[in-house]
Design a protein around this motif. Structure first.
Motif, PDB file in Angstrom:
ATOM      1  N   THR A  82      -9.705  10.745   6.784  1.00 17.94           N
ATOM      2  CA  THR A  82     -11.020  10.125   6.914  1.00 17.94           C
ATOM      3  C   THR A  82     -10.921   8.611   6.869  1.00 17.94           C
ATOM      4  O   THR A  82     -11.601   7.906   7.593  1.00 17.94           O
ATOM      5  CB  THR A  82     -11.940  10.583   5.766  1.00 17.94           C
ATOM      6  N   THR A  83     -10.059   8.130   5.991  1.00 18.67           N
ATOM      7  CA  THR A  83      -9.952   6.680   5.843  1.00 18.67           C
ATOM      8  C   THR A  83      -9.009   6.080   6.867  1.00 18.67           C
ATOM      9  O   THR A  83      -8.783   4.889   6.858  1.00 18.67           O
ATOM     10  CB  THR A  83      -9.432   6.331   4.451  1.00 18.67           C
ATOM     11  N   HIS A 134      -3.959  17.721  -5.296  1.00 15.75           N
ATOM     12  CA  HIS A 134      -3.548  17.980  -3.931  1.00 15.75           C
ATOM     13  C   HIS A 134      -2.057  18.093  -3.733  1.00 15.75           C
ATOM     14  O   HIS A 134      -1.594  18.333  -2.622  1.00 15.75           O
ATOM     15  CB  HIS A 134      -4.101  16.919  -3.004  1.00 15.75           C
ATOM     16  N   TRP A 145       0.318  15.835  -4.017  1.00 16.85           N
ATOM     17  CA  TRP A 145       1.104  14.708  -3.533  1.00 16.85           C
ATOM     18  C   TRP A 145       2.319  14.496  -4.411  1.00 16.85           C
ATOM     19  O   TRP A 145       3.395  14.208  -3.946  1.00 16.85           O
ATOM     20  CB  TRP A 145       0.278  13.424  -3.551  1.00 16.85           C
ATOM     21  N   PRO A 175      -7.796  15.112   3.869  1.00 13.97           N
ATOM     22  CA  PRO A 175      -8.651  14.136   3.211  1.00 13.97           C
ATOM     23  C   PRO A 175      -8.191  12.707   3.454  1.00 13.97           C
ATOM     24  O   PRO A 175      -9.001  11.787   3.520  1.00 13.97           O
ATOM     25  CB  PRO A 175      -8.519  14.486   1.724  1.00 13.97           C
ATOM     26  N   LEU A 176      -6.897  12.522   3.617  1.00  8.09           N
ATOM     27  CA  LEU A 176      -6.374  11.180   3.847  1.00  8.09           C
ATOM     28  C   LEU A 176      -6.818  10.612   5.182  1.00  8.09           C
ATOM     29  O   LEU A 176      -6.843   9.409   5.379  1.00  8.09           O
ATOM     30  CB  LEU A 176      -4.848  11.223   3.843  1.00  8.09           C
ATOM     31  N   THR A 224       7.225  15.426   6.092  1.00  8.81           N
ATOM     32  CA  THR A 224       5.842  15.078   5.776  1.00  8.81           C
ATOM     33  C   THR A 224       5.246  14.210   6.874  1.00  8.81           C
ATOM     34  O   THR A 224       4.061  14.335   7.198  1.00  8.81           O
ATOM     35  CB  THR A 224       5.732  14.341   4.435  1.00  8.81           C
ATOM     36  N   GLU A 261     -11.761  20.939   7.160  1.00  7.23           N
ATOM     37  CA  GLU A 261     -11.011  21.376   5.990  1.00  7.23           C
ATOM     38  C   GLU A 261     -11.548  22.713   5.475  1.00  7.23           C
ATOM     39  O   GLU A 261     -10.788  23.643   5.201  1.00  7.23           O
ATOM     40  CB  GLU A 261     -11.095  20.310   4.899  1.00  7.23           C
ATOM     41  N   PHE A 311       0.762   5.214   8.007  1.00  5.68           N
ATOM     42  CA  PHE A 311       2.025   4.885   8.670  1.00  5.68           C
ATOM     43  C   PHE A 311       3.052   4.387   7.654  1.00  5.68           C
ATOM     44  O   PHE A 311       4.213   4.775   7.682  1.00  5.68           O
ATOM     45  CB  PHE A 311       1.766   3.815   9.733  1.00  5.68           C
ATOM     46  N   LYS A 319       7.995   8.618   4.161  1.00  2.00           N
ATOM     47  CA  LYS A 319       9.243   8.630   3.403  1.00  2.00           C
ATOM     48  C   LYS A 319      10.166   9.746   3.876  1.00  2.00           C
ATOM     49  O   LYS A 319      11.371   9.627   3.801  1.00  2.00           O
ATOM     50  CB  LYS A 319       8.952   8.805   1.916  1.00  2.00           C
ATOM     51  N   LYS A 320       9.563  10.863   4.325  1.00  2.00           N
ATOM     52  CA  LYS A 320      10.372  12.002   4.771  1.00  2.00           C
ATOM     53  C   LYS A 320       9.928  12.409   6.159  1.00  2.00           C
ATOM     54  O   LYS A 320       8.735  12.394   6.456  1.00  2.00           O
ATOM     55  CB  LYS A 320      10.160  13.196   3.830  1.00  2.00           C
ATOM     56  N   CYS A 349       0.819  -1.204   0.000  1.00  2.00           N
ATOM     57  CA  CYS A 349       0.000   0.000   0.000  1.00  2.00           C
ATOM     58  C   CYS A 349       0.854   1.254   0.000  1.00  2.00           C
ATOM     59  O   CYS A 349       0.423   2.306  -0.434  1.00  2.00           O
ATOM     60  CB  CYS A 349      -0.918  -0.009   1.218  1.00  2.00           C
ATOM     61  N   SER A 350       2.079   1.153   0.474  1.00  2.00           N
ATOM     62  CA  SER A 350       2.923   2.329   0.610  1.00  2.00           C
ATOM     63  C   SER A 350       3.115   3.044  -0.717  1.00  2.00           C
ATOM     64  O   SER A 350       3.023   4.250  -0.807  1.00  2.00           O
ATOM     65  CB  SER A 350       4.266   1.921   1.186  1.00  2.00           C
ATOM     66  N   GLY A 404       2.553   4.695   4.253  1.00  3.39           N
ATOM     67  CA  GLY A 404       2.520   5.459   3.019  1.00  3.39           C
ATOM     68  C   GLY A 404       3.114   6.852   3.103  1.00  3.39           C
ATOM     69  O   GLY A 404       3.634   7.357   2.124  1.00  3.39           O
ATOM     70  N   VAL A 405       3.046   7.498   4.257  1.00  6.96           N
ATOM     71  CA  VAL A 405       3.473   8.892   4.358  1.00  6.96           C
ATOM     72  C   VAL A 405       4.726   8.992   5.220  1.00  6.96           C
ATOM     73  O   VAL A 405       4.949   9.980   5.884  1.00  6.96           O
ATOM     74  CB  VAL A 405       2.328   9.767   4.918  1.00  6.96           C
ATOM     75  N   VAL A 432      -3.173  19.136   2.980  1.00  3.75           N
ATOM     76  CA  VAL A 432      -2.923  17.969   2.147  1.00  3.75           C
ATOM     77  C   VAL A 432      -3.288  16.686   2.874  1.00  3.75           C
ATOM     78  O   VAL A 432      -3.743  15.718   2.267  1.00  3.75           O
ATOM     79  CB  VAL A 432      -1.438  17.921   1.782  1.00  3.75           C
ATOM     80  N   TYR A 433      -3.085  16.691   4.177  1.00  2.00           N
ATOM     81  CA  TYR A 433      -3.241  15.441   4.907  1.00  2.00           C
ATOM     82  C   TYR A 433      -4.675  15.168   5.309  1.00  2.00           C
ATOM     83  O   TYR A 433      -5.046  14.031   5.567  1.00  2.00           O
ATOM     84  CB  TYR A 433      -2.374  15.465   6.165  1.00  2.00           C
ATOM     85  N   TYR A 484     -12.894   9.619  -1.310  1.00  2.00           N
ATOM     86  CA  TYR A 484     -13.243  10.759  -0.500  1.00  2.00           C
ATOM     87  C   TYR A 484     -12.823  12.040  -1.173  1.00  2.00           C
ATOM     88  O   TYR A 484     -13.259  13.109  -0.844  1.00  2.00           O
ATOM     89  CB  TYR A 484     -12.551  10.668   0.851  1.00  2.00           C
ATOM     90  N   ARG A 509      -8.565   6.385  -0.816  1.00  2.00           N
ATOM     91  CA  ARG A 509      -8.339   7.817  -0.766  1.00  2.00           C
ATOM     92  C   ARG A 509      -9.065   8.527  -1.905  1.00  2.00           C
ATOM     93  O   ARG A 509      -9.634   9.599  -1.729  1.00  2.00           O
ATOM     94  CB  ARG A 509      -6.851   8.089  -0.865  1.00  2.00           C
ATOM     95  N   CYS A 519      -0.533   4.798  -2.245  1.00  2.00           N
ATOM     96  CA  CYS A 519      -1.181   6.030  -1.872  1.00  2.00           C
ATOM     97  C   CYS A 519      -0.547   7.211  -2.591  1.00  2.00           C
ATOM     98  O   CYS A 519      -1.199   8.193  -2.891  1.00  2.00           O
ATOM     99  CB  CYS A 519      -1.134   6.236  -0.360  1.00  2.00           C
ATOM    100  N   MET A 520       0.735   7.111  -2.859  1.00  2.00           N
ATOM    101  CA  MET A 520       1.405   8.168  -3.591  1.00  2.00           C
ATOM    102  C   MET A 520       1.048   8.125  -5.061  1.00  2.00           C
ATOM    103  O   MET A 520       0.967   9.118  -5.737  1.00  2.00           O
ATOM    104  CB  MET A 520       2.924   7.985  -3.526  1.00  2.00           C
ATOM    105  N   GLU A 530       6.108  14.233  -2.726  1.00  2.00           N
ATOM    106  CA  GLU A 530       7.023  13.098  -2.739  1.00  2.00           C
ATOM    107  C   GLU A 530       6.946  12.456  -4.097  1.00  2.00           C
ATOM    108  O   GLU A 530       6.011  11.749  -4.414  1.00  2.00           O
ATOM    109  CB  GLU A 530       6.606  12.079  -1.680  1.00  2.00           C
TER     110      GLU A 530
END
Lengths: 287, 194
Positions: free
Chosen positions: B114-115, A235, A237, B111-112, B40, B92, B31, B36-37, A211-212, B33-34, B108-109, A228, A225, A215-216, A241
């Motif tokens: 909600t899920t 956005h 993204w 909307p993400l 962020t 938002e 956890f 990498k840096k 999944c990692s 997916g976001v 940016v974060y 919604y 994602r 999402c990107m 990244e």
């Protein structure tokens, strides 16, 4: 009937939600401490998935496009509540073992993903079988992972002693870290398959590497994602990244992901890409 | 009345001992997916703290004043998920109008989130453990802090590991999962705290 069979096969093997699409990782990791828990969770999810797919497909001409996501969520949440009450009444032990993860089926991206990408644009009977197939695929995957963890962590499968007495159970496999290790091994194996396939020159775009990446750079039909967030592209993204390199197959897959609802033919006419020759034979035999 | 000691115990146990990601497996998608840096990851963490604290307050009030009053507790799952989805949308829009600077940082974060199953998970845990509204808010805040701690640590580790030489099959996701597993072992050590 042919179509129903094709849908079942699709969910169980070709697009197995856990092993191929890597969806719904939270319950996959959390409840697979034993094979029995995995089976229970899988069957519960399968029931919700089949019923919600059927109802959403029946209502697909009534639900306006703009409010479809809230509508889907209400339908799914109703079935989850029904299932939760049934479990509480008839299988209290399982309900206790699964705990908060039963109501959390609502946010399982497999269910919303199937509603969006299949049930909303297809007739009821194939949608029902799509749900059953995907659900059974999920059940199969959870039971396998649960069995492996139970075998290593307690030396048992479904409560029956398998390992010889000299085997010391590796307790960490039934604890939280073990889940990460088993999933790491699984994704590494998947990467290995993907790399080998690419070396032979086959299209391996369908196999997700987790999944990692999705999402990107969503190559995932079910990635929630998008639902919604209709203008996910805007956005930023991509600027936040940037993935190092995007392979042609992935671009194709992510284009598919943005179309909403996904056109029927992307699912129906796709050539079998990832399965081995044995599976193709099976399919021909089935027809 | 809940006294300060109880609240402190909840704070420690929800953020460290039973860490939301590493021992309860909620919110795995962001956890993994976001992370990498570090920057962020920290942004995501802040947004999660904001939303979860707010969501546990709102869901706590709704549970007490609406669901319990009319004896319709069995509707909690449906009500909570709708409330959370609406809340995130509302936050938002509100931030966009009222605090553009904060919106720039967190927008940016949102909307993400909600899920993110952690939000619904916290609301349901609060009900299950029969926390009051204040205790529920503290629990939500602590859970979100735990999420932020673990996602920032993972992002830091990933930045360090980025150019290391792994076997090809282990590149990307598998290595992240192994790292997360090792972090989970480390977090097991906190169970001695309480």
């Amino acid at each position: 009937m042919n179509k129903a069979g094709e849908r079942l096969y699709n969910g169980l093997i070709k697009e197995n939600p856990t092993f191929v699409l890597m969806l719904g990782m939270c319950p996959t990791l959390a409840v697979t401490t034993s094979a029995m828990n995995g089976l229970g969770m899988g069957l519960t999810t399968a029931a919700v998935l089949a019923m919600s797919n059927l109802i959403i497909s029946l209502l697909r001409k009534v639900i306006p496009g703009k409010v479809r996501i809230p509508a889907f969520i209400v339908i799914i949440a109703s079935f989850v509540t029904v299932l939760q009450l049934l479990l509480e009444a008839y299988l209290p032990d399982l309900n206790k073992a699964l705990g908060v993860y039963i109501p959390l089926i609502v946010v399982n991206c497999i269910i919303l993903g199937r509603a969006e990408s299949y049930a909303y644009s297809n007739p009821p009977i194939p949608s029902l079988f799509d749900g059953v197939g995907m659900g059974l695929g999920f059940t199969f995957a959870l039971t396998c992972i649960g069995a492996v963890r139970e075998l290593l962590g307690a030396g048992e499968v479904f409560g029956y002693r398998i390992m010889p007495d000299s085997f010391t159970p590796i307790g960490i496999f039934v604890l939280a870290p073990g889940a990460f290790f088993v999933l790491a091994a699984l994704t590494a194996f998947q990467n290995y398959l993907k790399i080998t396939k690419e070396r032979v020159g086959k299209d391996a775009g369908k196999i997700q590497s987790g999944c990692s990446e999705d999402c990107m750079n969503c190559g995932n039909k079910g990635c929630s994602r998008r639902f919604y967030d209709p203008d996910a592209e805007d956005h930023g993204w991509e600027t936040l990244e940037k993935p190092a390199e995007i392979k042609a197959s992935e671009i194709k897959a992510s284009d598919k992901c943005t179309e909403e609802p996904a056109p029927k033919k992307t699912i129906e006419t796709e050539e079998p890409v990832i399965q081995d020759l044995i599976f193709i034979d099976l399919k021909k035999g089935g027809k | 009345m809940t006294d300060i000691k109880d609240l402190f115990i909840i704070l420690v146990s929800s953020s460290l001992v039973s860490n939301v990601v590493l021992s309860q497996f909620l919110g795995l998608c962001p956890f993994l997916g976001v992370s990498k840096k570090t920057s962020t990851a920290a942004g995501m963490g802040t947004a999660v703290i904001f939303v979860i604290t707010l969501a546990s307050a709102v869901s706590g009030v709704i549970y007490k004043d609406v669901l319990q009053r009319f004896h319709i507790e069995y509707l909690q799952t449906i009500v909570f998920i709708l409330v959370i989805a609406a809340l995130v949308q509302f936050v938002e829009m509100f931030l966009k109008k009222a605090m553009p600077a904060l919106y720039e940082a967190l927008g940016v974060y949102l909307p993400l989130i909600t899920t993110n199953c952690a939000v619904l998970g916290v609301a349901l845990t609060n009900v299950q453990k029969e926390y009051g509204i204040v205790t529920g808010i503290v629990n939500g805040f602590a859970t979100a802090v735990g999420f932020t701690i673990s996602i920032v640590i993972l992002a830091g580790l990933r930045e360090k590991m980025e150019h290391n030489d792994f076997p090809e099959s282990f590149k990307g996701m598998p290595m992240v999962l192994l790292t997360a597993g090792l972090m989970a072992i480390a977090f097991c050590g906190f169970s001695g705290l309480l």
